[in-house]
Write an enzyme that holds these catalytic residues in place. Structure first.
Site, PDB file in Angstrom:
ATOM      1  CE  LYS A 186      11.179  12.661 -14.738  1.00  0.00           C
ATOM      2  NZ  LYS A 186      10.608  13.303 -15.870  1.00  0.00           N
ATOM      3  CG  ASP A 203       8.994  16.628 -14.926  1.00  0.00           C
ATOM      4  OD1 ASP A 203       9.862  17.245 -15.324  1.00  0.00           O
ATOM      5  OD2 ASP A 203       9.238  15.655 -14.928  1.00  0.00           O
TER       6      ASP A 203
END
Ligand code: ATR
Length: 277
Positions: free
Chosen positions: A70, A107
């Site tokens: 990520k 997120d």
């Protein structure tokens, strides 16, 4: 490439077998009757860039990126959204028609949508928030809470220096609290978020003192396996609104699915049931 190609998407990580994303996107594709496939891909670090440059040529319209790539993805992407830059990681990639790799982080969006859905009365401005943890998930949570108007975030982490680094990036509204003092901070909290991996299957239990939890506190555990963590059970017993982490996993997937497959999926009980199966 013909315009008639079936759109492909997937998730890249290593390992990837545990990922719930193929189940989730597969469920939405079936429910909505859309053409498309979503594939788990275990790719080695040294092959990551080549894979990302090749996938669009094979018909991929985008991918999710998960642990451990990520952060690395930001070094490869051609375009990065402001929120991905702020959070320092990306999870949703769009392969643009002009060949550019576009990276976003959803997120924080998933975290907020889940809170709003499971605790509709939640008011970020009601008072301070306590965030446990200072990893990638905590960064997304802190950025989102500040953006939502939380007056102060009390941030606590086992490794204090990590919390301090995070706090420096987000300015004066973030205050670092000693890990062993977390219980005191929780007494003042109107929002409490566990962004550590503690309480997850196979990990130690979260052992912060919860005696001071007030009933008007909204408690969100990002851990979703188990769904009902000890933290959430304690929160419920204290009269708090308890929000599980499964919804964040589902909601963070919505923007990617919509971009890749052209239809915005709904998040309902049936969606939750489909990925718990
Ligand atoms: P993620 O990207 O999911 O946030 P991460 O960056 O590995 O994952 O962060 C995991 C978080 O859980 C960190 O806040 C970590 O604390 P440290 O920074 O001190 O490592 C926390 N964590 C993991 N195991 C822990 C433990 N046994 N006790 C306390 N905190 C723990």
């Amino acid at each position: 490439m013909s315009d008639n190609r079936i759109p492909l998407a997937g998730v890249i990580g290593s390992p990837i077998a545990h990922s719930k994303s193929p189940q989730l996107h597969g469920y939405w594709l079936r429910m909505l009757g859309l053409r498309g496939h979503y594939i788990p891909m275990d790719i080695a670090r040294e092959d990551l860039e080549t894979a990302l440059r090749t996938l669009p040529k094979l018909g991929f319209v985008g991918v999710n990126v998960t642990i451990p790539y990520k952060e690395r993805i930001l070094e490869i992407a051609d375009l990065i959204t402001d929120r991905a830059t702020l959070i320092g990681s990306a999870n949703t990639i769009i392969f643009r028609k002009d060949g550019k790799i576009h990276a976003d982080n959803t997120d924080g969006y998933g975290f907020l949508e889940n809170l709003r859905q499971q605790a509709p009365h939640w008011n970020p401005k009601a008072g301070p928030a306590v965030v446990l943890g200072a990893g990638g998930a905590a960064r997304a949570v802190v950025a989102t809470l500040l953006d939502a108007g939380v007056p102060e975030v009390m941030l606590t982490n086992r490794t204090r220096v990590r919390a301090e680094t995070l706090a420096e990036d987000f300015g004066k509204r973030v205050r670092v609290v000693e890990w062993i003092q977390a219980g005191n901070a929780i007494e003042e909290a109107k929002t409490l978020v566990n962004a550590t991996s503690l309480g997850m299957v196979g990990k130690p239990e979260l052992r912060v003192l919860l005696d001071g939890l007030r009933p008007d506190c909204v408690v969100n555990d990002l851990v979703y396996a188990p769904l009902q963590t000890k933290l959430l059970l304690t929160a419920q017993a204290a009269g708090c609104t308890a929000v599980d982490g499964l919804g964040m996993l589902i909601h963070q997937a919505v923007p990617g699915f919509e971009r890749w497959f052209g239809t915005r999926p709904v998040v309902d009980e049936a969606t939750r049931a489909a990925i718990l199966r």
